[in-house]
Design a protein around this motif. Structure first.
Motif, mmCIF file in Angstrom:
data_model
loop_
_atom_site.group_PDB
_atom_site.id
_atom_site.type_symbol
_atom_site.label_atom_id
_atom_site.label_comp_id
_atom_site.label_asym_id
_atom_site.label_seq_id
_atom_site.Cartn_x
_atom_site.Cartn_y
_atom_site.Cartn_z
ATOM 1 N N LEU A 13 0.832 -1.214 0.000
ATOM 2 C CA LEU A 13 0.000 0.000 0.000
ATOM 3 C C LEU A 13 0.865 1.262 0.000
ATOM 4 O O LEU A 13 0.541 2.249 -0.676
ATOM 5 C CB LEU A 13 -0.925 -0.006 1.232
ATOM 6 N N LYS A 14 1.980 1.213 0.737
ATOM 7 C CA LYS A 14 2.892 2.362 0.737
ATOM 8 C C LYS A 14 3.522 2.540 -0.651
ATOM 9 O O LYS A 14 3.726 3.658 -1.120
ATOM 10 C CB LYS A 14 3.975 2.162 1.807
ATOM 11 N N ILE A 16 2.064 1.719 -3.424
ATOM 12 C CA ILE A 16 0.989 2.290 -4.262
ATOM 13 C C ILE A 16 0.943 3.811 -4.087
ATOM 14 O O ILE A 16 0.815 4.564 -5.059
ATOM 15 C CB ILE A 16 -0.367 1.655 -3.886
ATOM 16 N N ALA A 17 1.077 4.259 -2.842
ATOM 17 C CA ALA A 17 1.077 5.710 -2.576
ATOM 18 C C ALA A 17 2.295 6.370 -3.221
ATOM 19 O O ALA A 17 2.189 7.476 -3.776
ATOM 20 C CB ALA A 17 1.082 5.958 -1.069
ATOM 21 N N ALA A 20 1.633 6.670 -6.957
ATOM 22 C CA ALA A 20 0.654 7.729 -7.245
ATOM 23 C C ALA A 20 1.321 9.100 -7.178
ATOM 24 O O ALA A 20 1.032 9.983 -7.989
ATOM 25 C CB ALA A 20 -0.500 7.648 -6.254
ATOM 26 N N ALA A 21 2.226 9.282 -6.222
ATOM 27 C CA ALA A 21 2.923 10.571 -6.080
ATOM 28 C C ALA A 21 3.880 10.814 -7.232
ATOM 29 O O ALA A 21 4.059 11.944 -7.683
ATOM 30 C CB ALA A 21 3.680 10.609 -4.756
ATOM 31 N N GLY A 29 8.115 9.991 -5.200
ATOM 32 C CA GLY A 29 7.829 8.842 -4.364
ATOM 33 C C GLY A 29 8.665 8.874 -3.101
ATOM 34 O O GLY A 29 8.266 8.337 -2.063
ATOM 35 N N ILE A 32 6.802 10.353 -0.193
ATOM 36 C CA ILE A 32 5.861 9.423 0.444
ATOM 37 C C ILE A 32 6.623 8.391 1.282
ATOM 38 O O ILE A 32 6.199 8.028 2.381
ATOM 39 C CB ILE A 32 5.002 8.726 -0.623
ATOM 40 N N ALA A 36 5.995 7.762 5.081
ATOM 41 C CA ALA A 36 5.588 6.416 5.510
ATOM 42 C C ALA A 36 6.654 5.729 6.364
ATOM 43 O O ALA A 36 6.472 4.575 6.752
ATOM 44 C CB ALA A 36 5.282 5.561 4.287
ATOM 45 N N SER A 85 0.304 0.833 -8.828
ATOM 46 C CA SER A 85 -0.134 2.228 -8.888
ATOM 47 C C SER A 85 -0.023 2.779 -10.301
ATOM 48 O O SER A 85 -0.943 3.437 -10.802
ATOM 49 C CB SER A 85 0.719 3.071 -7.932
ATOM 50 N N LEU A 89 -3.749 3.581 -10.540
ATOM 51 C CA LEU A 89 -4.008 4.918 -10.007
ATOM 52 C C LEU A 89 -3.425 6.042 -10.848
ATOM 53 O O LEU A 89 -3.852 7.185 -10.732
ATOM 54 C CB LEU A 89 -3.447 5.026 -8.581
ATOM 55 N N LEU A 111 0.012 17.677 3.115
ATOM 56 C CA LEU A 111 0.676 16.407 3.396
ATOM 57 C C LEU A 111 2.172 16.615 3.693
ATOM 58 O O LEU A 111 2.715 16.116 4.692
ATOM 59 C CB LEU A 111 0.514 15.495 2.178
#
Length: 323
Positions: A13-14, A16-17, A20-21, A29, A32, A36, A85, A89, A111
């Protein structure tokens, strides 16, 4: 480091974030990963991919030892998330960036701003040298966001260098690889090479990214281990300086045509909402921009509290087990 299955799912999931970034120019990335709290492990894991680890392949059970040496489960989980991602995404983020850019920029502004505060708490004692490192990071991060793109050669040696620099930017929190390619005047060129499947250019670029990420991760890892507080302060400053890139309201002062023939902004200037409305003829959506900024802040606060709670539970468990 061995983890439970649920922890590997969280790593995906991290990833994926992070993916997306990476789609958004100006947000990497690395930012993020920093938020994270997997940044240092990511850098150390990438650094471990070298000749020492490769030599393990020639020994008994070499593949097993090699995968352990490079922290392969961690890397695979994060990379899997990034790939997912990009394949899913990325289109959504591009859509949001085109049709709702103010909300996207505002969310990342909150953020990053909140994460800088919490990352700063990881430095136990601030000294003059720490503040100096923070200031240097702010200046360099801000400077990179305002320098003008330039015309450059299409020689293969420069493409190699672009690959190395772009990948370094991707693992630095605050600046994206695509933004560096824009500054180096090679974003449209590389998009064209990808569209036309120019294998020579693509191959040289990929070679540059491989060499660049291995060398740069070694340097970053060394700095984080030897000068942890100074390096963290510098990266914090870098993120603060790069906030200039994610300011929600901008006006284009120079444009370029991408590989699809679409006119896109090349150089932008940050403005106040009223100037944005007057110059672009668009609604600045100030209220919603503030809401999305606060959403970004709240998300980081929640993540921070969950992380602290998890660490406290693990500490209690270790004490009960006498570890």
């Amino acid at each position: 480091m061995k983890r439970r299955p649920i922890e590997y799912i969280i790593l995906v999931l991290k990833g994926i974030a992070m993916g997306a970034a990476d789609v958004i120019p100006g947000v990497s990335g690395g930012t993020i990963a920093f938020i994270a709290r997997i940044y240092e492990e990511l850098i150390d894991s990438i650094k471990s991919i070298g000749s020492k680890a490769l030599l393990l392949l020639f020994k008994k059970n070499g593949i097993v030892h090699f995968l352990e040496a490079i922290n392969a489960r961690f890397l695979f989980s994060v990379i899997l998330g990034i790939v997912i991602s990009f394949l899913s995404l990325a289109r959504l983020m591009q859509y949001l960036l085109i049709y709702h850019p103010i909300f996207v920029w505002a969310f990342f502004f909150g953020l990053i701003l909140a994460s800088v505060w919490f990352v700063g708490k990881s430095i136990p004692k601030w000294k003059i040298s720490t503040y100096y490192s923070l200031a240097v990071g702010i200046v360099i991060g801000f400077w990179i966001t305002i320098i003008s793109p330039t015309e450059t050669t299409n020689e293969l040696w420069f493409i190699f260098l672009c690959g190395a620099l772009a990948i370094c930017a991707m693992i630095l929190p605050g600046i994206s690889g695509s933004f560096i390619l824009l500054l180096l005047g090679k974003y449209a060129f590389m998009m064209g090479a990808l569209s036309s499947i120019n294998l020579q250019v693509i191959g040289v670029f990929i070679l540059g990214t491989i060499i660049g990420i291995i060398l740069f991760s070694k340097l970053l890892s060394e700095l984080l281990h030897r000068f942890h507080n100074l390096t963290i302060a510098f990266l914090m400053g870098f993120m603060l300086g790069a906030l200039n890139k994610v300011w929600p309201w901008k006006v284009a002062i120079q444009t370029f045509i991408d590989e699809n023939g679409t006119v896109k902004p090349l150089i932008e200037r940050n403005v106040l909402p009223e100037t944005f409305k007057y110059t672009n003829g668009l609604e600045p959506h100030v209220f919603w921009a503030i809401v999305f900024t606060l959403l970004g802040v709240v998300l980081i606060v929640l993540l921070e509290r969950i992380t602290i709670k998890k660490e406290s539970e693990e500490e209690v468990l270790r004490q009960k087990l006498g570890l």
